[in-house]
Design a protein around this motif. Sequence first.
Motif, PDB file in Angstrom:
ATOM      1  N   GLU A   1       0.833  -1.207   0.000  1.00 17.99           N
ATOM      2  CA  GLU A   1       0.000   0.000   0.000  1.00 17.99           C
ATOM      3  C   GLU A   1       0.866   1.256   0.000  1.00 17.99           C
ATOM      4  O   GLU A   1       0.544   2.243  -0.659  1.00 17.99           O
ATOM      5  N   LYS A   2       2.004   1.199   0.722  1.00 22.22           N
ATOM      6  CA  LYS A   2       2.911   2.349   0.749  1.00 22.22           C
ATOM      7  C   LYS A   2       3.607   2.525  -0.593  1.00 22.22           C
ATOM      8  O   LYS A   2       3.794   3.649  -1.066  1.00 22.22           O
TER       9      LYS A   2
ATOM     10  N   ASP B   1      -2.995   3.015  -2.051  1.00 16.71           N
ATOM     11  CA  ASP B   1      -4.058   2.259  -1.382  1.00 16.71           C
ATOM     12  C   ASP B   1      -5.071   1.646  -2.344  1.00 16.71           C
ATOM     13  O   ASP B   1      -5.948   0.885  -1.941  1.00 16.71           O
TER      14      ASP B   1
END
Length: 382
Positions: free
Chosen positions: A25-26, A30
């Motif tokens: 996600e980073k 997201d």
Amino acid sequence: MPEVENISTKENKEALLRELNAIKEKLYGDESYPFTIKQLNYHAYSKNNPNRYFQFQIPKKKAGEFRTITAPNAGLKSIQRCLNAMLLEKFTAHPAAKGFVPGKSIVDNAKVHLGQRYIYNIDLKDFFPSIKVGRVYACLQLPPFSFDKNTASLIADLCCHDGVLPQGAPTSPTITNIVCKRLDWRLSKLAQRYNMRYSRYADDITFSSMENLFHDDGDFIKSLHYFIDKEGFCINDAKTRLNSYYQRQEVTGLTINEKPNVTQKYVKLIRIVLHNWDKKGLDYAESKFLETYRPTKNVAGKHHIENIIRGKLDYLKMVKSDEDSTYMKLNAKFESLLYQTANNQNEEQETITGIRTSETDDEEILVELEELVSLFETYNQS
């Protein structure tokens, strides 16, 4: 008992999956799709996914020699990028390791040996293939990772190919530092014993000293060979070299007689390309560059000389700094040529499309259009 083990294995895999998805996600945002256990298992084993890697060759500095790159496919590569970030969060390389360490570069590696009278360089033969999957599996069970056997096995299989560490996977550089931490510790202690300095940049190992203690039959060389052999590596004798202060001293391609610097040949090449570009145009500069580059490196295809020179200038800046006069002059020339070339291309495009109304009157525009129509008719008839 087997049921308890299966539950534990499942929980450990799910914990690994959560960690990887948090990192994904980073890295990807997201809105990226999270990994699944099914994906990890699919990419971990070549029997499930025989096309998970592809190979190609890139030329080495020495003419006629090539390095085989084994690169993962897109799906496995995204998993490995997240695994690499996870490993880097947990692991700190030995201070002597300068390659593939965040914030470190070949300049840091070279600086270790400034001011020493003797520089001794060795190269580890077949570095990446020397690291077997079993060794990666064992290291992942030790601190600071302390993964259980099943998780360590899954990660090792995701990071290795045909039983060895592939040169081309995002995880391989970090794993080499993990595997070599004990080697770095042993060679650092050996260097201290003989009042030397030691550093390692991937498979390039450098020792330096104020005295010549690098005799083949000496105690230091015997100990060096013993420790490297004990760690499962082999020295490439063809790349072993000793340079004194009165010779050109090099560490990972940089000269260090006075300060870390590129060779004169490196700067001369940039100057020649920019000169040819300025005097006879970009196409000529690229063709002349390929006359020497292609036969020695045996590389075919279009190189996009602008990108090559930009890369060389970025490297020059890293070594000499952005305030160095040589870099500033060459970079200013490069930017000027880029600007001129872009303007020339725009003018040519405007001439072809007949929209240069600010520089031509209506009669000239009609003449240009008539010539274009004539050209198209000639083309269609041929």
